[in-house]
Design a protein around this motif. Structure first.
Motif, PDB file in Angstrom:
ATOM      1  N   VAL A  97       0.835  -1.199   0.000  1.00 35.95           N
ATOM      2  CA  VAL A  97       0.000   0.000   0.000  1.00 35.95           C
ATOM      3  C   VAL A  97       0.869   1.249   0.000  1.00 35.95           C
ATOM      4  CG1 VAL A  97      -1.690   1.322   1.338  1.00 35.95           C
ATOM      5  CG2 VAL A  97      -1.970  -1.150   1.085  1.00 35.95           C
ATOM      6  N   ASP A  98       1.905   1.249   0.842  1.00 41.03           N
ATOM      7  CA  ASP A  98       2.809   2.401   0.912  1.00 41.03           C
ATOM      8  C   ASP A  98       3.801   2.362  -0.247  1.00 41.03           C
ATOM      9  OD1 ASP A  98       1.633   3.334   3.274  1.00 41.03           O
ATOM     10  OD2 ASP A  98       2.877   1.999   4.492  1.00 41.03           O
ATOM     11  N   VAL A  99       4.133   3.528  -0.747  1.00 39.13           N
ATOM     12  CA  VAL A  99       5.085   3.665  -1.847  1.00 39.13           C
ATOM     13  C   VAL A  99       6.450   4.017  -1.276  1.00 39.13           C
ATOM     14  CG1 VAL A  99       5.644   5.003  -3.916  1.00 39.13           C
ATOM     15  CG2 VAL A  99       3.278   4.370  -3.439  1.00 39.13           C
ATOM     16  N   ASN A 100       7.492   3.389  -1.798  1.00 40.10           N
ATOM     17  CA  ASN A 100       8.839   3.704  -1.342  1.00 40.10           C
ATOM     18  C   ASN A 100       9.193   5.144  -1.684  1.00 40.10           C
ATOM     19  OD1 ASN A 100       9.203   1.034  -0.458  1.00 40.10           O
ATOM     20  ND2 ASN A 100       9.907   0.388  -2.478  1.00 40.10           N
ATOM     21  N   PRO A 101      10.036   5.799  -0.866  1.00 33.71           N
ATOM     22  CA  PRO A 101      10.437   7.175  -1.170  1.00 33.71           C
ATOM     23  C   PRO A 101      11.203   7.246  -2.493  1.00 33.71           C
ATOM     24  CG  PRO A 101      11.034   6.571   1.091  1.00 33.71           C
ATOM     25  CD  PRO A 101      10.612   5.307   0.397  1.00 33.71           C
ATOM     26  N   ALA A 102      11.142   8.404  -3.118  1.00 28.77           N
ATOM     27  CA  ALA A 102      11.916   8.616  -4.337  1.00 28.77           C
ATOM     28  C   ALA A 102      13.398   8.663  -3.997  1.00 28.77           C
ATOM     29  CB  ALA A 102      11.489   9.923  -5.003  1.00 28.77           C
TER      30      ALA A 102
ATOM     31  N   ALA B  97      12.773  11.793  -9.498  1.00 25.13           N
ATOM     32  CA  ALA B  97      11.445  12.173  -9.017  1.00 25.13           C
ATOM     33  C   ALA B  97      10.526  10.969  -9.208  1.00 25.13           C
ATOM     34  CB  ALA B  97      10.914  13.378  -9.782  1.00 25.13           C
ATOM     35  N   GLN B  98       9.444  10.937  -8.452  1.00 24.69           N
ATOM     36  CA  GLN B  98       8.494   9.820  -8.542  1.00 24.69           C
ATOM     37  C   GLN B  98       7.079  10.377  -8.664  1.00 24.69           C
ATOM     38  OE1 GLN B  98       8.100   5.622  -6.304  1.00 24.69           O
ATOM     39  NE2 GLN B  98       8.039   7.354  -4.901  1.00 24.69           N
ATOM     40  N   VAL B  99       6.308   9.802  -9.584  1.00 26.59           N
ATOM     41  CA  VAL B  99       4.900  10.159  -9.718  1.00 26.59           C
ATOM     42  C   VAL B  99       4.074   8.911  -9.459  1.00 26.59           C
ATOM     43  CG1 VAL B  99       3.108  11.162 -11.187  1.00 26.59           C
ATOM     44  CG2 VAL B  99       5.488  11.898 -11.456  1.00 26.59           C
ATOM     45  N   VAL B 100       3.098   9.038  -8.567  1.00 29.73           N
ATOM     46  CA  VAL B 100       2.207   7.934  -8.225  1.00 29.73           C
ATOM     47  C   VAL B 100       0.832   8.238  -8.808  1.00 29.73           C
ATOM     48  CG1 VAL B 100       1.163   6.578  -6.370  1.00 29.73           C
ATOM     49  CG2 VAL B 100       3.493   7.498  -6.108  1.00 29.73           C
ATOM     50  N   PHE B 101       0.369   7.373  -9.713  1.00 28.49           N
ATOM     51  CA  PHE B 101      -0.944   7.511 -10.344  1.00 28.49           C
ATOM     52  C   PHE B 101      -1.919   6.583  -9.627  1.00 28.49           C
ATOM     53  CE2 PHE B 101       2.340   8.261 -13.521  1.00 28.49           C
ATOM     54  CZ  PHE B 101       1.976   9.500 -14.024  1.00 28.49           C
ATOM     55  N   MET B 102      -3.086   7.125  -9.215  1.00 30.28           N
ATOM     56  CA  MET B 102      -4.041   6.352  -8.417  1.00 30.28           C
ATOM     57  C   MET B 102      -5.428   6.380  -9.050  1.00 30.28           C
ATOM     58  SD  MET B 102      -3.068   7.748  -4.592  1.00 30.28           S
ATOM     59  CE  MET B 102      -3.469   9.450  -4.998  1.00 30.28           C
TER      60      MET B 102
ATOM     61  N   TYR C 227      -7.811  18.908  -6.226  1.00 28.51           N
ATOM     62  CA  TYR C 227      -7.465  17.755  -5.387  1.00 28.51           C
ATOM     63  C   TYR C 227      -6.249  18.137  -4.554  1.00 28.51           C
ATOM     64  CZ  TYR C 227     -10.649  15.449  -8.573  1.00 28.51           C
ATOM     65  OH  TYR C 227     -11.768  15.113  -9.311  1.00 28.51           O
ATOM     66  N   LYS C 228      -6.365  17.990  -3.205  1.00 29.23           N
ATOM     67  CA  LYS C 228      -5.374  18.548  -2.291  1.00 29.23           C
ATOM     68  C   LYS C 228      -4.637  17.468  -1.510  1.00 29.23           C
ATOM     69  CE  LYS C 228      -8.452  22.491  -1.458  1.00 29.23           C
ATOM     70  NZ  LYS C 228      -9.587  21.902  -2.187  1.00 29.23           N
ATOM     71  N   LEU C 229      -3.345  17.699  -1.279  1.00 24.65           N
ATOM     72  CA  LEU C 229      -2.530  16.764  -0.509  1.00 24.65           C
ATOM     73  C   LEU C 229      -3.000  16.641   0.938  1.00 24.65           C
ATOM     74  CD1 LEU C 229       1.024  17.774  -1.772  1.00 24.65           C
ATOM     75  CD2 LEU C 229      -0.070  15.556  -2.123  1.00 24.65           C
ATOM     76  N   ASP C 230      -3.562  17.707   1.500  1.00 24.79           N
ATOM     77  CA  ASP C 230      -3.951  17.668   2.915  1.00 24.79           C
ATOM     78  C   ASP C 230      -5.419  17.294   3.111  1.00 24.79           C
ATOM     79  OD1 ASP C 230      -5.156  19.949   1.991  1.00 24.79           O
ATOM     80  OD2 ASP C 230      -4.296  21.304   3.478  1.00 24.79           O
ATOM     81  N   SER C 231      -6.073  16.754   2.063  1.00 24.48           N
ATOM     82  CA  SER C 231      -7.492  16.409   2.184  1.00 24.48           C
ATOM     83  C   SER C 231      -7.677  14.994   2.728  1.00 24.48           C
ATOM     84  CB  SER C 231      -8.179  16.516   0.817  1.00 24.48           C
ATOM     85  OG  SER C 231      -7.700  15.510  -0.050  1.00 24.48           O
ATOM     86  N   LYS C 232      -8.849  14.750   3.297  1.00 23.69           N
ATOM     87  CA  LYS C 232      -9.194  13.409   3.761  1.00 23.69           C
ATOM     88  C   LYS C 232      -9.279  12.441   2.586  1.00 23.69           C
ATOM     89  CE  LYS C 232     -12.726  10.750   6.231  1.00 23.69           C
ATOM     90  NZ  LYS C 232     -12.838   9.749   5.160  1.00 23.69           N
ATOM     91  N   ASP C 233      -9.789  12.923   1.446  1.00 21.22           N
ATOM     92  CA  ASP C 233      -9.883  12.063   0.265  1.00 21.22           C
ATOM     93  C   ASP C 233      -8.509  11.524  -0.130  1.00 21.22           C
ATOM     94  OD1 ASP C 233     -12.615  12.270  -0.035  1.00 21.22           O
ATOM     95  OD2 ASP C 233     -12.517  13.903  -1.494  1.00 21.22           O
ATOM     96  N   PHE C 234      -7.509  12.398  -0.119  1.00 25.19           N
ATOM     97  CA  PHE C 234      -6.163  11.956  -0.503  1.00 25.19           C
ATOM     98  C   PHE C 234      -5.634  10.898   0.463  1.00 25.19           C
ATOM     99  CE2 PHE C 234      -1.488  12.634  -0.062  1.00 25.19           C
ATOM    100  CZ  PHE C 234      -1.127  12.041  -1.257  1.00 25.19           C
ATOM    101  N   ALA C 235      -5.842  11.109   1.749  1.00 29.63           N
ATOM    102  CA  ALA C 235      -5.415  10.114   2.740  1.00 29.63           C
ATOM    103  C   ALA C 235      -6.111   8.778   2.489  1.00 29.63           C
ATOM    104  CB  ALA C 235      -5.708  10.626   4.149  1.00 29.63           C
ATOM    105  N   ASP C 236      -7.398   8.824   2.141  1.00 24.05           N
ATOM    106  CA  ASP C 236      -8.147   7.597   1.842  1.00 24.05           C
ATOM    107  C   ASP C 236      -7.611   6.908   0.590  1.00 24.05           C
ATOM    108  OD1 ASP C 236      -9.754   8.009   4.034  1.00 24.05           O
ATOM    109  OD2 ASP C 236     -11.414   8.885   2.899  1.00 24.05           O
ATOM    110  N   TRP C 237      -7.307   7.694  -0.453  1.00 26.12           N
ATOM    111  CA  TRP C 237      -6.774   7.106  -1.689  1.00 26.12           C
ATOM    112  C   TRP C 237      -5.459   6.388  -1.433  1.00 26.12           C
ATOM    113  CZ3 TRP C 237      -7.390  12.491  -4.332  1.00 26.12           C
ATOM    114  CH2 TRP C 237      -8.736  12.716  -4.595  1.00 26.12           C
ATOM    115  N   LYS C 238      -4.587   7.008  -0.666  1.00 19.68           N
ATOM    116  CA  LYS C 238      -3.292   6.390  -0.370  1.00 19.68           C
ATOM    117  C   LYS C 238      -3.464   5.077   0.375  1.00 19.68           C
ATOM    118  CE  LYS C 238       0.297   8.606   1.019  1.00 19.68           C
ATOM    119  NZ  LYS C 238       1.153   9.432   1.896  1.00 19.68           N
ATOM    120  N   ARG C 239      -4.425   5.062   1.300  1.00 17.90           N
ATOM    121  CA  ARG C 239      -4.623   3.886   2.150  1.00 17.90           C
ATOM    122  C   ARG C 239      -5.381   2.775   1.433  1.00 17.90           C
ATOM    123  NH1 ARG C 239      -6.841   6.480   5.846  1.00 17.90           N
ATOM    124  NH2 ARG C 239      -9.008   6.120   5.255  1.00 17.90           N
TER     125      ARG C 239
END
Length: 200
Positions: A29-34, A39-44, A136-148
């Motif tokens: 689920v977690d992506v390794n650091p770049a 640079a790294q781009v994660v498409f979800m 779409y914001k990095l600090d949003s709840k939606d983003f946290a949900d997408w990552k998880r």
């Protein structure tokens, strides 16, 4: 009558989208650091609408499609690139783009969202940004949900074979829809661009 049309459209979507191309699934689920110097781009993808339809993702920075992989619902792809200016593309029934200015050592995110097309779902490619006024914001709840809730997938021989068989169609869609992209205003393109400060 409208209900009948909606039911027929839904059935068409199911039929059109059943042939999913398998990527190599992981339990990660977690992506390794770049790494430094990259640079790294994660498409979800994380949405019910268009869930039966696969979307393919490309790096088209030099004008030629470089196949990154295929996203189904609830999956994500991590892509390492050299820092600098890039253009990415998502293809299904149509093509859409996202521009990026990437800094070394940072990871950036993009959410692939569905919209209704003529016969099946089309997809838009959106940057997940640091700005408060971003779609779409990095600090949003939606983003946290997408990552998880999304699992990492990797390019597979089956997916590569699919691209090899369909590259002519992909290239044709790239050419057609890139012309439309270039008609967008500077403000619209700015909303669809990853900036160096959007990385983590």
């Amino acid at each position: 009558m409208n209900k009948i049309k909606l039911v027929l459209m839904f059935c068409c979507l199911l039929v059109a989208g059943c042939a999913s191309v398998p990527m190599t699934a992981t339990n990660q689920v977690d992506v390794n650091p770049a790494p430094s110097g990259k640079a790294q781009v994660v498409f979800m993808r994380d949405s019910f609408v268009g869930s039966a339809i696969s979307s393919s993702v490309y790096d088209v920075s030099d004008g030629e499609p470089m196949f990154i992989g295929i996203l189904d619902n609830g999956t994500k792809l991590a892509y390492l690139v050299n820092p600098g200016q890039h253009v990415f593309m998502v293809v299904s029934e149509a093509a859409d783009f996202m521009e990026a200015q990437l800094a070394a050592g940072k990871t950036y995110y993009s959410i692939i969202t569905p919209r209704m097309g003529l016969w099946k779902a089309r997809f838009s490619m959106w940057p997940v940004k640091a700005g408060a006024d971003a779609e779409y914001k990095l600090d949003s709840k939606d983003f946290a949900d997408w990552k998880r809730s999304t699992k990492l997938v990797e390019l597979s021989p089956a997916a590569q074979a699919w691209y090899d068989a369909n590259k002519t169609s992909v290239k044709a869609k790239q050419q057609e829809y890139w012309l439309q992209w270039q008609q967008k205003s500077a403000a619209d393109i700015s909303k669809r661009t990853l900036s160096p400060e959007d990385g983590r």
